[in-house]
Design a protein around this motif. Structure first.
Motif, PDB file in Angstrom:
ATOM      1  N   UNK A 171       0.833  -1.202   0.000  1.00 55.84           N
ATOM      2  CA  UNK A 171       0.000   0.000   0.000  1.00 55.84           C
ATOM      3  C   UNK A 171       0.873   1.259   0.000  1.00 55.84           C
ATOM      4  N   UNK A 172       1.945   1.247   0.788  1.00 47.99           N
ATOM      5  CA  UNK A 172       2.853   2.395   0.795  1.00 47.99           C
ATOM      6  C   UNK A 172       3.519   2.576  -0.565  1.00 47.99           C
TER       7      UNK A 172
ATOM      8  N   UNK B 289       3.772   5.898  -5.312  1.00 48.80           N
ATOM      9  CA  UNK B 289       3.707   6.051  -6.761  1.00 48.80           C
ATOM     10  C   UNK B 289       2.644   7.072  -7.155  1.00 48.80           C
ATOM     11  N   UNK B 290       1.472   7.019  -6.480  1.00 46.47           N
ATOM     12  CA  UNK B 290       0.410   7.988  -6.779  1.00 46.47           C
ATOM     13  C   UNK B 290       0.843   9.408  -6.412  1.00 46.47           C
ATOM     14  N   UNK B 291       1.525   9.553  -5.271  1.00 43.67           N
ATOM     15  CA  UNK B 291       2.004  10.881  -4.865  1.00 43.67           C
ATOM     16  C   UNK B 291       3.049  11.420  -5.844  1.00 43.67           C
ATOM     17  N   UNK B 292       3.884  10.533  -6.363  1.00 43.94           N
ATOM     18  CA  UNK B 292       4.873  10.988  -7.352  1.00 43.94           C
ATOM     19  C   UNK B 292       4.179  11.546  -8.585  1.00 43.94           C
TER      20      UNK B 292
ATOM     21  N   UNK C 296       6.507  13.784   0.272  1.00 42.32           N
ATOM     22  CA  UNK C 296       5.754  12.688   0.892  1.00 42.32           C
ATOM     23  C   UNK C 296       5.921  11.407   0.095  1.00 42.32           C
ATOM     24  N   UNK C 297       5.999  11.524  -1.222  1.00 41.20           N
ATOM     25  CA  UNK C 297       6.200  10.337  -2.046  1.00 41.20           C
ATOM     26  C   UNK C 297       7.519   9.668  -1.691  1.00 41.20           C
ATOM     27  N   UNK C 298       8.580  10.465  -1.520  1.00 39.36           N
ATOM     28  CA  UNK C 298       9.881   9.899  -1.177  1.00 39.36           C
ATOM     29  C   UNK C 298       9.820   9.153   0.156  1.00 39.36           C
TER      30      UNK C 298
ATOM     31  N   UNK D  84      10.527   5.166   0.486  1.00 38.95           N
ATOM     32  CA  UNK D  84      11.639   4.673   1.309  1.00 38.95           C
ATOM     33  C   UNK D  84      11.136   3.697   2.374  1.00 38.95           C
ATOM     34  N   UNK D  85       9.982   4.003   2.977  1.00 40.46           N
ATOM     35  CA  UNK D  85       9.404   3.111   3.985  1.00 40.46           C
ATOM     36  C   UNK D  85       9.058   1.757   3.364  1.00 40.46           C
ATOM     37  N   UNK D  86       8.461   1.769   2.158  1.00 44.40           N
ATOM     38  CA  UNK D  86       8.118   0.524   1.482  1.00 44.40           C
ATOM     39  C   UNK D  86       9.372  -0.267   1.128  1.00 44.40           C
TER      40      UNK D  86
END
Length: 834
Positions: A706-707, A712-715, A722-724, A728-730
């Protein structure tokens, strides 16, 4: 007394050498037959090589059971050992015969007492020791190997064998030694005897009560051989088949069941090693036959009621019954399944475990489901494990037990019409339907609230120390409800309880469903190791249908860890077997594994096509429960390929189920599907909702996906910071799970942001951290000197797959030879290393 002797190690006491005569033909055998052949011959590859040419075509394919008598397994090897023993002095052979009779086929631990009682001179064993055949120790006589012990017994004349059995019977005087004494009395009999048959029958029940199922099987078989009444002889043979099955001796169980001609027993065996549709039909017929005489415990050897927790039953009264009464009242299966030591434990150990009420315990060869009767199942308490009290239990009938088995057969086939048919039969006959049956029928009929309540009642029966089969079905119900923590707990407890009760046949069944919890919660390495071990156990105990299910689970683990070759091989093996026997559940799981491999590798069109096909497959090829579980992955693949029409329909049903059961994980995945189907900025809130729900669930792997999707959607929305963070968390999560394909997707997204992604993790010093569970297992075998072909036989894989694994091992560890592999593994095993 026997003088303790500590001889020097003998070459012939070492494990048998591997032979090309076994390796080459074994490569062409099915996985289950390879494992069972080695198990039947006590792991002796010389005997295995001798047995293979003696097998029929159907036995070589696993369609017919393997031979079970020693003379049929390795006649030439036995002749060789007999010749060695015949040249020994008469007194030495007599002592060896006495020792062998005390150990084979029932271990009674009475040799030393018999030696003292008969005033035998144990110095005669010196000749056997000098010949390397056996040696004396403080506990008795230790034979060179199992075949030498068998040869020592069979070399004796029938009269001598009867004499030593009678001697052993005389010295077994303890109350707890009654089954052993009865065995030797029966073995020393001259011919048929109704009195001895009744005594042996009662002793079999007592042995089963204490978990000594292999002893119970021998006693029941001997009772059948001595019984002059043909009808009673058939019943005793059926009892012996039940005991053999539950103790893990699948080939002997199938042979005995064929002579017993019991339809219900045949249905149970077909459920685990045959055509599940045929098993359903046989079991449902058994329900109808048992229902009119539900109070008659002799309706069928397998028609025992469902089991309850040991604390919820009263002590068995059959222990004090006379032999005649025991013969007349209770069939074998209704007396077997009290807590007990494992099959290989000593009799003394198994005698210390209390028994459960024989009227309340079913055979562990098959899985039982909790009753839907509100008087029999306490309400589930959220966040707590419920227990069953004596006052809450209404002992189910034989018909209920067989209905539970029929439910399992319908679940394996994926034929939901059969579930409805089973429910209709139960209603017509007045049989209380098992809770899992009612819950599944309600779920597939769209009555989700009713399904939730019934499944919660079933899932609540997962307290410690319960019956393994009830625990397994508690796990199944918990999986359907999305409670993976409870499912994992129930399966672990089921396996532990099965081992404690001496019913190893149930352990692989528990591990089949443990696998679902493992891959949902992001534990692919631990799950792969557990499933690989369970696969061997399933093959060894003759449960080829369960082995097929485990193969499909291993394909899913390989998809998670990015091992494409193993995933495809496991899935192909599972689907080939499943489609030939109408097993929709493993066939669908294998298809899902291939689809997930495509999805995590970026082949979205291929993943969508596989999952669309899964939705269209009928019974025997697909399964609605697997299709439902795969819905979030299908929605993702469909959105990536621009085909969302069917995905919206699938999500609508998934969302309705999630909103009914209120599982945080299911709600999170439904919110993720909604985000994928939503345009632009509208998706952001759905992703945030999904991650908030994930934080309260247990599907860590799906949270990472999900992350990844959110990042990807935020990018694409140009929210770079926030996308980065999300990506990174994923990436960190995927690296920790050992999921390289998903980690590659996260790195690709980070590169598209223009952000330097952390490189793939370099191999740490310890192989136990670097390698997957399968790779580590292969590496250790290779370091021990096994060839690739030998490793393939032991792990039920192809030599090509082992080659692939070893190449991966060498690449990950940065080595070039097996010598370096031996060194690295030795260093990693040293205390304090890594």
């Amino acid at each position: 007394m026997v003088t303790p002797v500590n001889p020097p190690p003998l070459d012939r006491t070492s494990p048998p050498q591997r032979t090309d005569a076994w390796r080459q033909p074994a490569a062409g055998l099915s996985e289950g037959v390879r494992v069972r052949v080695l198990r039947a011959v006590y792991g002796d590859q010389r005997a295995a090589a001798e047995l293979l040419p003696l097998l029929t075509e159907r036995q070589l394919t696993g369609a017919d059971p393997l031979p079970t008598e020693p003379a049929e397994l390795a006649p030439a090897l036995l002749r060789e050992h007999r010749a060695e023993i015949r040249v020994l002095p008469d007194d030495t052979r007599l002592l060896l015969l006495l020792a062998a009779a005390d150990q084979y086929p029932v271990s009674t631990d009475a040799f030393l007492r018999a030696v003292v009682a008969a005033r035998l001179d144990t110095r005669c064993l010196d000749a056997a020791e000098a010949a390397g055949i056996a040696h004396a120790g403080a506990g008795g006589v230790a034979f060179r190997d199992a075949w030498t012990r068998i040869a020592a017994y069979e070399t004796g004349t029938p009269a001598d064998r009867r004499d030593v059995h009678r001697l052993l019977a005389r010295v077994l005087r303890g109350e707890s030694e009654t089954p052993s004494r009865s065995w030797h009395r029966g073995a020393g009999a001259l011919g048929p005897s109704g009195r001895l048959a009744a005594e042996l029958s009662a002793a079999a029940g007592r042995a089963a009560d204490t978990g000594r199922l292999s002893v119970a099987r021998s006693l029941a078989e001997r009772a059948a051989a001595l019984c002059p009444d043909p009808a009673e002889q058939h019943r005793l043979t059926a009892r012996a088949a039940v005991y053999a099955w539950r103790s893990g001796d699948g080939d002997r169980a199938r042979r005995l069941a064929a002579t017993a001609a019991d339809d219900a027993l045949g249905g149970v065996l077909a459920l685990r090693a045959g055509n599940a549709t045929e098993a359903f039909d046989a079991l449902l017929i058994g329900v109808g036959a048992a229902a009119p005489t539900a109070s008659d415990r002799g309706a069928s050897p397998l028609a025992a009621p469902l089991s309850v927790a040991p604390s919820a039953v009263t002590p068995s009264t059959s222990r004090t019954a006379t032999p005649a009464a025991s013969r007349a009242v209770t069939p074998a299966a209704s007396r077997t399944a009290s807590p007990a030591a494992s099959r290989t434990a000593s009799p003394a150990a198994s005698r210390t475990v209390p028994s459960a009420d024989p009227r309340a315990v079913p055979p562990a060869a098959t899985r039982t489901v909790p009753s839907a009767d509100p008087r029999a199942v306490p309400p589930a308490i959220p966040g707590a494990l419920t227990s069953v009290t004596p006052s809450a239990i209404t002992p189910p009938t034989p018909a209920t037990h067989l209905l539970a088995r029929a439910t399992e057969a319908a679940v394996y086939t994926g034929d939901l019409r059969r579930l409805r048919e089973a429910a209709r039969v139960a209603g017509r006959l007045g049989v209380v339907a098992p809770g899992t049956l009612g819950g599944l029928v309600a779920a597939f009929d769209g009555r989700y609230a009713d399904a939730r309540d019934l499944l919660k009642s079933a899932a609540g029966r997962c307290g410690p120390g319960g019956d393994p089969t009830v625990l397994i079905h508690a796990a199944i119900a918990a999986l359907l409800l999305g409670d993976h923590t409870r499912a994992a707990t129930a399966t672990v407890r089921a396996a532990a309880s099965a081992r404690a009760r001496g019913t190893p046949v149930t352990v692989p069944q528990a591990m089949e469903f443990r696998a679902y919890a493992d891959f949902w919660t992001g534990r692919p390495r631990a799950g792969e190791a557990a499933a690989t071990d369970a696969l061997w156990q399933a093959h060894a105990t003759g449960q080829d249908n369960g082995a097929c299910h485990l193969q499909a689970a291993l394909a899913m683990f390989a998809a998670l860890t990015g091992d494409a070759d193993v995933c495809r091989e496991r899935a192909a093996t599972a689907r080939s077997y499943a489609l030939a026997r109408g097993l929709g559940l493993p066939a669908a799981l294998a298809q899902w594994a291939l689809a997930f491999l495509d999805l995590s590798s970026g082949r979205f069109a291929a993943a969508a096509a596989r999952l669309r096909a899964l939705a269209g497959f009928g019974p025997g090829h697909g399964h609605r429960a697997i299709r439902h579980l795969a819905t979030p992955h299908y929605v993702e693949a469909a959105v990536r390929t621009g085909d969302t029409r069917v995905a919206r329909v699938a999500h609508a049903d998934y969302d309705r189920w999630a909103g009914t059961v209120l599982s945080p994980d299911d709600l999170a995945l439904s919110a993720r599907c909604r985000a994928l189907l939503a345009p632009g900025e509208e998706a952001v809130d759905h992703y945030r909702t999904a991650l908030d729900l994930h934080s309260r669930g247990t599907r860590d792997f799906e949270r990472a996906r999900t992350e990844l999707l959110f990042g990807s959607a935020l990018r694409r929305l140009r929210r770079r910071t926030e996308a980065r963070d999300r990506l990174h968390s994923a990436l960190e999560a995927f690296d920790s799970f050992g999921a390289p394909h998903c980690a590659t997707q996260a790195r690709t997204e980070l590169r598209a942001l223009g952000t330097p992604a952390a490189p793939a993790r370099t191999a740490p010093d310890s192989p136990t951290v670097t390698l997957t569970a399968q790779q580590l297992l292969v590496a250790r075998m290779a370091a021990d000197g096994a060839t690739n072909r030998e490793i393939a036989v032991r792990l039920a894989l192809s030599p090509r797959t082992i080659d692939h694994h070893l190449r991966g091992v060498f690449t990950r560890l940065g080595i070039r030879s097996r010598i370096e592999l031996v060194r690295l593994l030795a260093e990693s095993d040293e205390p304090g290393s890594g």
